[in-house]
Write a protein that holds these residues in place. Structure first.
Motif, PDB file in Angstrom:
ATOM      1  N   ARG A   1      39.859  35.628 -41.490  1.00  0.00           N
ATOM      2  CA  ARG A   1      38.442  35.264 -41.566  1.00  0.00           C
ATOM      3  C   ARG A   1      38.253  33.773 -41.839  1.00  0.00           C
ATOM      4  NH1 ARG A   1      34.540  39.363 -42.025  1.00  0.00           N
ATOM      5  NH2 ARG A   1      33.064  37.638 -42.108  1.00  0.00           N
ATOM      6  N   GLY A   2      39.310  33.135 -42.334  1.00  0.00           N
ATOM      7  CA  GLY A   2      39.237  31.702 -42.576  1.00  0.00           C
ATOM      8  C   GLY A   2      39.080  30.887 -41.304  1.00  0.00           C
ATOM      9  N   MET A   3      39.224  31.532 -40.139  1.00  0.00           N
ATOM     10  CA  MET A   3      38.992  30.830 -38.876  1.00  0.00           C
ATOM     11  C   MET A   3      37.503  30.572 -38.640  1.00  0.00           C
ATOM     12  SD  MET A   3      41.953  30.186 -37.725  1.00  0.00           S
ATOM     13  CE  MET A   3      41.439  29.487 -36.175  1.00  0.00           C
ATOM     14  N   GLY A   4      36.646  31.210 -39.435  1.00  0.00           N
ATOM     15  CA  GLY A   4      35.216  30.907 -39.397  1.00  0.00           C
ATOM     16  C   GLY A   4      34.409  31.722 -38.419  1.00  0.00           C
TER      17      GLY A   4
ATOM     18  N   ASN B   1      46.159  27.382 -45.356  1.00  0.00           N
ATOM     19  CA  ASN B   1      44.948  27.838 -46.032  1.00  0.00           C
ATOM     20  C   ASN B   1      44.414  26.707 -46.899  1.00  0.00           C
ATOM     21  OD1 ASN B   1      43.078  29.403 -47.825  1.00  0.00           O
ATOM     22  ND2 ASN B   1      44.011  31.138 -46.742  1.00  0.00           N
ATOM     23  N   LYS B   2      43.100  26.563 -46.925  1.00  0.00           N
ATOM     24  CA  LYS B   2      42.514  25.489 -47.731  1.00  0.00           C
ATOM     25  C   LYS B   2      42.487  25.824 -49.213  1.00  0.00           C
ATOM     26  CE  LYS B   2      37.717  26.947 -46.866  1.00  0.00           C
ATOM     27  NZ  LYS B   2      36.420  26.517 -46.283  1.00  0.00           N
ATOM     28  N   ASP B   3      42.716  27.110 -49.556  1.00  0.00           N
ATOM     29  CA  ASP B   3      42.759  27.533 -50.948  1.00  0.00           C
ATOM     30  C   ASP B   3      44.201  27.499 -51.436  1.00  0.00           C
ATOM     31  OD1 ASP B   3      42.558  28.663 -53.431  1.00  0.00           O
ATOM     32  OD2 ASP B   3      41.852  30.638 -52.750  1.00  0.00           O
ATOM     33  N   ALA B   4      44.508  26.562 -52.307  1.00  0.00           N
ATOM     34  CA  ALA B   4      45.880  26.408 -52.788  1.00  0.00           C
ATOM     35  C   ALA B   4      46.350  27.604 -53.598  1.00  0.00           C
ATOM     36  CB  ALA B   4      45.994  25.140 -53.639  1.00  0.00           C
TER      37      ALA B   4
ATOM     38  N   MET C   1      41.003  24.188 -39.115  1.00  0.00           N
ATOM     39  CA  MET C   1      40.351  23.542 -37.971  1.00  0.00           C
ATOM     40  C   MET C   1      40.966  22.165 -37.689  1.00  0.00           C
ATOM     41  SD  MET C   1      38.131  25.716 -36.954  1.00  0.00           S
ATOM     42  CE  MET C   1      39.209  27.006 -37.525  1.00  0.00           C
ATOM     43  N   GLU C   2      41.536  21.561 -38.723  1.00  0.00           N
ATOM     44  CA  GLU C   2      42.169  20.250 -38.555  1.00  0.00           C
ATOM     45  C   GLU C   2      43.682  20.374 -38.364  1.00  0.00           C
ATOM     46  OE1 GLU C   2      41.155  18.060 -42.024  1.00  0.00           O
ATOM     47  OE2 GLU C   2      38.995  18.057 -41.629  1.00  0.00           O
TER      48      GLU C   2
END
Length: 397
Positions: free
Chosen positions: A285-288, A362-365, A382-383
């Motif tokens: 779901r982190g793909m947005g 993942n942006k959440d460490a 995305m980056e």
């Protein structure tokens, strides 16, 4: 097993009616009545204050001569002349079971013009191969394969049968088990030998994956189970090994096969052939949004891998079910698994933890996925994904 009410004892207190989780008990003429909705769960038995509800246990099963059953069998599933990996994975595990039980390991090959598979079956650990060939087995059909498997069991009496928990294996296994009067443990993720009984210990997820249940089959033979692909590693083949080939003539009559395969339509491309892929790029779901999955697909294409997805993505309709990795999807074990925007829920990890190398983005460490990852990238997918894709393109050039 059956539940019934002793009318003389019943006082119509209503305790059982409220305790029944299925609404299967009603009050009629001041007595409790059990309806057809009853599942014999027994909740009402312990609730009744006057012990008016009784559960009868079925008569003991007819004893069989368990000593007459020996050897471990592995069903070798194949398509387009090639054996599926799950058959070789199960040969490796079946070898361990057979050695522990002091028995032989056999591969079961059913098909049309499939003798070329025999060498690979011996190379992966089998002592013998039961080979059944015929035009009626050119394509898998429930009737033909169930009949021939039942005949094989009746004639040769194996102690244990392992099948892959594939589409065909999940169809064939329970039908054969029913025909020969034994049980079947489905979707196993581990196998072993119970130390106290010497029986095969089949381990599978239960209650939505919250616990792992270990199941034994003490009274019936053969002991049967389907095992998820990729939970075991394929053994290192030894093509110097040989064994005994037992050719079995089919007794299946054409009129007994009620269906015919007219055409096989491929609904999923190689991008969702998760079981056979050495590289899998999965998105969560982190793909947005679904449109962003093009980044997953681009990286997978560059690496020559398959596209996976978490359950949340499948439930949201972003990807079809064949792409799902996890406890309610496919169990995979590629050389490289790249998890993009996936938090790392236990159900997902259970489906990919046997991968050789796990890379998490993942942006959440603090995401749980990093606890099982060999390499982690903390950043916005995305980056990160476009940058990775570009670097891999350069490396390939």
């Amino acid at each position: 097993m059956a539940i019934w009410v002793d009318k003389e004892q019943c006082v119509a207190c209503g305790a059982c009616e409220s305790a029944c989780p299925f609404g299967a008990i009603v009050m009629e003429a001041d007595k409790a009545v059990i309806t057809e909705a009853c599942t014999a769960c027994g909740a009402c038995v312990s609730t009744c204050p006057v012990t008016a509800i009784i559960r009868d246990v079925e008569e003991a099963v007819t004893a069989i001569d368990k000593a007459a059953y020996k050897d471990v069998w592995v069903y070798i599933e194949h398509a387009d002349g090639q054996a599926r990996n799950v058959g070789f994975e199960l040969l490796g595990e079946g070898r361990k079971l057979a050695d522990s039980m002091g028995q032989k390991l056999a591969g079961i090959i059913v098909g049309d013009k499939v003798e070329q598979l025999v060498k690979a079956v011996f190379a992966n650990g089998a002592d013998k191969v039961y080979l059944v060939e015929g035009k009626e087995f050119a394509k898998y059909t429930t009737d033909a394969y169930t009949a021939v498997f039942t005949d094989l069991i009746t004639d040769y009496k194996p102690s244990v049968i392992l099948m892959g928990a594939t589409i065909n294996g999940r169809d064939l296994g329970p039908r054969v088990a029913c025909r020969v009067g034994t049980g079947l443990t489905a979707d196993c993720t581990d196998l072993g030998i119970d130390e106290q009984t010497g029986l095969v210990a089949w381990t599978r997820p239960a209650f939505g994956g919250n616990i792992m249940a270990t199941i034994l089959c003490p009274e019936h033979r053969p002991q049967m189970g389907t095992v998820r692909p990729n939970v075991f590693k394929r053994p290192q083949p030894d093509f110097g090994r040989t064994g005994e080939v037992i050719r079995v003539s089919s007794t299946v009559k054409p009129e007994a096969v009620r269906t015919k395969v007219i055409e096989a339509v491929q609904v999923c491309t190689g991008s969702c052939n998760l079981e056979e892929s050495e590289i899998i790029v999965s998105g969560g779901r982190g793909m947005g949004k679904p449109e962003n999955f093009v980044l997953i697909e681009e990286l997978a294409a560059v690496l020559g891998g398959a596209v996976g997805a978490s359950r949340a993505v499948i439930d949201a309709g972003w990807k079809p079910h064949p792409h799902q990795v996890g406890q309610t999807g496919k169990t995979v074990g590629p050389k490289v698994y790249i998890a993009c925007g996936i938090s790392g829920a236990i159900q997902h990890v259970a489906g990919m933890s046997s991968s050789d190398t796990i890379i998490a983005i993942n942006k959440d460490a603090d995401a749980p996925i990093f606890k099982v990852a060999d390499y982690g990238i903390v950043g916005d997918v995305m980056e990160v994904l476009p940058a990775l894709t570009e670097e891999f393109k350069k490396a390939k050039q």
